[in-house]
Every structure is written in structure tokens, then in C-alpha cells.
Design a protein around this motif. Structure first.
Motif: not given
Length: 225
Positions: A1-27
Motif C-alpha cells: 500500500m506504500c509505506g515509504r517513498f522517495a522524492l528528489t525533484l527540486p521544489n522549483d521544478a515541481m512548482a513549474q511542472l504542476f503550475k503551482a504556487a510554492p509555499a516557503n516552508d517546503l520539506p
């Protein structure tokens, strides 16, 4: 069911990819061993006062229903079954009005042979780009404390994935992100299907990932099965 996962995409790249305004306190990024109860990256549609802006924000992985007196007042809800999502009191309102996207590079699942200990596998997209899980979210508040939390939506596994584990996160393709977020009318329920085998790759990884304290890119390195 997925109890762990990985993420390496930089925050600015995520914001651009999803066309989303990023928060200032992202992990922090990168993280090769994201565990329940930690803050994770979530994309949701901000419909407040008619605003349809997508936002990229941190949320606790572990959905907190509004009736919990504390975040640990009941079971830890890291996932929600697609088959009962619209019926369960914890999720039925969120599945209608508070759906979200949870980006990942890939996720871990554990297979237990008939004899022996559980063996970890890493599952990732067969092509380029991130893996995006369907999620639901909730804003919880008690005594002036507010907490945004989320859960992944899972469904019954098929094909190769079913040989590893009987559940799999609902994985959304880019053309379906808007529909899941409620930007393109009805039909989100039809998206809650298992991913086809040819869209995923699978490989064994070292048991080091069994520890929630383990870190580093070596966790996703393939080993002999």
C-alpha cells in the motif's frame, strides 16, 4: 500500500511542472526514505473565494479526521481505499472537495516469501517524469492548533505488482491531474484504477531501507533478487 517513498525533484521544478504556487516552508529535497507522519509535498487546488490557483505545500502524511482530539488520537491513516473512499466518515467529504496530488520518484513495498523475512522492492515509472499519487487532504484544528494532513488513495493490485503486494497507490497520468483536482468537471472516480505493468519498473533493494532512519541514494540501488 506504500509505506515509504522517495522524492528528489527540486521544489522549483515541481512548482513549474504542476503550475503551482510554492509555499516557503517546503520539506528538504532530496529524500530517499519519506516516512509516515513527516511533512511531504502536496499539490492542491485553492478554491477559497473562487480562486483556482494550484498550490504546492507541505502536509503531514497521515490524515487527521476533524473529530480527533490530537493528531495521534486514533489510527494512523496514511492511505485510503478507493473502494470505500466515498463511504468512510474520515474520507467521504475530502474525496468530494479536497483531493490532491502527491509527487514521488518511486515507492517501496515489501514482499514476504512463504518462509523468511520481508524483502523490500522499489517501484518507479517506466518512463521519464515523476510518479504522482492520488490523495485526499484535511485541515484539522483543535484549541488553536492547525494541521494540514493527507492520505494516499490505494486500490487492488494487478499483474506484476500483485506478486509483491495486494495494494498499490492510485497513480495519475499528467492528463488526469486536473480532473483529480476537480478542475475539469466530474469523473475523478474513474481514475482510481491500478497502473498497468508496462508503466512501472520493479527491482529489489537492500534491507537498509527497513529502518526509517536510513537515508541516501543507495536505498534505491538495485540488488540481485
Amino acid at each position: 500500500m506504500c509505506g515509504r517513498f522517495a522524492l528528489t525533484l527540486p521544489n522549483d521544478a515541481m512548482a513549474q511542472l504542476f503550475k503551482a504556487a510554492p509555499a516557503n516552508d517546503l520539506p528538504p529535497i532530496a529524500n530517499y526514505n519519506i516516512c509516515p507522519t513527516t511533512q511531504i509535498h502536496v499539490i492542491y487546488r485553492d478554491a477559497d473565494q473562487g480562486n483556482s490557483q494550484r498550490r504546492l505545500v507541505p502536509m503531514r502524511w497521515g490524515f487527521v479526521p476533524h473529530w480527533y482530539k490530537t493528531p495521534s488520537d486514533g489510527p494512523l491513516l496514511i492511505s485510503a481505499r478507493a473502494e470505500t473512499l466515498a463511504e468512510k466518515p474520515a474520507f467521504r467529504e475530502a474525496c468530494r472537495t479536497r483531493r490532491c496530488l502527491i509527487p514521488a520518484d518511486g515507492f517501496y513495498e515489501w514482499f514476504r516469501p512463504e518462509s523468511g523475512e520481508k524483502l523490500p522492492w522499489y517501484i518507479q515509472p517506466a518512463g521519464e517524469g515523476p510518479m504522482v499519487f492520488a490523495g485526499v487532504w484535511q485541515e484539522w484544528e483543535q484549541n488553536g492548533t492547525r494541521l494540514a494532513s493527507c492520505a494516499m488513495v490505494t486500490t487492488q493490485s494487478t499483474g506484476r505488482m500483485a506478486e509483491i503486494h495486494h495494494r498499490i497507490p492510485v497513480i495519475l497520468q499528467p492528463q488526469d491531474w486536473g480532473k483529480w483536482l476537480g478542475e475539469k468537471g466530474h469523473g475523478a472516480a474513474r481514475l482510481m484504477q491500478p497502473a498497468a505493468d508496462d508503466t512501472l519498473t520493479f527491482h529489489r533493494v537492500d534491507k537498509a531501507v527497513n529502518s526509517n532512519r536510513a537515508t541516501g541514494p543507495e536505498l534505491i540501488k538495485e540488488i540481485d533478487a
